[in-house]
Design a protein around this motif. Sequence first.
Motif, PDB file in Angstrom:
ATOM      1  N   THR A   5       0.831  -1.210   0.000  1.00 40.89           N
ATOM      2  CA  THR A   5       0.000   0.000   0.000  1.00 40.89           C
ATOM      3  C   THR A   5       0.860   1.252   0.000  1.00 40.89           C
ATOM      4  OG1 THR A   5      -1.748  -1.175   1.192  1.00 40.89           O
ATOM      5  CG2 THR A   5      -1.831   1.227   1.229  1.00 40.89           C
ATOM      6  N   TYR A 136      -9.038   0.184   1.035  1.00 42.54           N
ATOM      7  CA  TYR A 136      -8.219   1.378   0.879  1.00 42.54           C
ATOM      8  C   TYR A 136      -7.132   1.157  -0.169  1.00 42.54           C
ATOM      9  CZ  TYR A 136      -4.920   5.118   1.769  1.00 42.54           C
ATOM     10  OH  TYR A 136      -4.077   6.197   1.604  1.00 42.54           O
ATOM     11  N   SER A 137      -6.534  -0.003  -0.150  1.00 41.08           N
ATOM     12  CA  SER A 137      -5.368  -0.262  -0.996  1.00 41.08           C
ATOM     13  C   SER A 137      -5.726  -0.499  -2.456  1.00 41.08           C
ATOM     14  CB  SER A 137      -4.605  -1.481  -0.463  1.00 41.08           C
ATOM     15  OG  SER A 137      -4.234  -1.297   0.885  1.00 41.08           O
ATOM     16  N   SER A 167      -8.975   7.439  -2.196  1.00 37.83           N
ATOM     17  CA  SER A 167      -8.322   7.087  -0.932  1.00 37.83           C
ATOM     18  C   SER A 167      -8.620   8.129   0.145  1.00 37.83           C
ATOM     19  CB  SER A 167      -6.817   6.927  -1.134  1.00 37.83           C
ATOM     20  OG  SER A 167      -6.207   8.174  -1.403  1.00 37.83           O
TER      21      SER A 167
END
Length: 360
Positions: A5, A136-137, A167
């Motif tokens: 990430t 999120y990643s 994000s």
Amino acid sequence: MDSLTQAALGAALSGAIMGRRLGRKSLLIGAALGTLPDLDVVIDYGDAVTNVTYHRGFSHSLFVLTGLATLLALVARRLAPARDISLQHWWWLFWLCLITHPLLDAITTYGTQLWWPLTVSQPSALPLVFIIDPLYSLPLVATLLVGLALGDGRRIQRLAGGALMISCLYLLLSLGIRHWVEHRVAPALAEHQLADAPRLVQPTPFNILLWRVTAVDGNRHAETTVGVFDGDTPPLIEIFQRGAELEPAALAIDKGRRLDWFAGPFLQYEIVSADDRQWLMATDMRLGFPGNHSFRFSLAVRADDGADWQALPVTQQLPDEGQYGSLARLFQRLRSPTPPLCLSQWTDPRWHTDGTATCR
């Protein structure tokens, strides 16, 4: 956050800044910069407490990374083939890719020493995401892969900008849910006289829909979970003892004070008897769950109840106290019809004078 990430975030930032000018190179430069601060994990200080509490230290300092960004910008301006890129653009590229790494780490539970070498209260931590959060990643990783495949600078810049926007919106959503969880759990904590107790609100692994709340008041350690879809069901508070009577003995030890600085009030203490000795143990309650804490440390040893605690020359990080204290051990059990050797004995190790433990 995890290294993938961090690399993807660095790539997205670099792509948004320099994608049109550098194309694929911008993604590779950003990915390398995004992972650079975590190279401190290769440093072994020879002591478990030191290794844990020095991680995310100098290499995550805003001061150190700003200086490094300035140095890299000067080198790039002088040596890079792209002579038309200004020093200012190089600086923004290096600074943003480097500085966002510790800022992202700081919104996880572990704690990040943003202001090193200044002496501040504790490492910075405002948990909004778990250290691995696929939702999120995913947009950031997708931008990195698609951008490398396409190679077109304009498309890379647009993709990177969109991924960064997604994000940021995800983090804002998490912040809103976190405030809602704090409001939701407040009455339940007040019923247990914990309204003013130090508390930690953090997402559970891999999501922002289920949150763990930990509160500490003297010897009491309260735990509960709050989910977005719980409806009107009030949070169930579980109360544990954290062995506060042993805290003075731990704080009399250098490594005990270091651990207290690192984890604050969220430490549990216990005495384990083995090999005709007693061992003073400290557990970081922030990381893991009751019965499944990975960050457990041996701090001191004594021969009997009346003796003084003797600090161990080298502290050790110990096996999880749960029978299946790690995912690796759990997967191993699921794959095997018979438990691996010593699997069921992790809760009853044999302790040695150097602080290490082996199965009986």
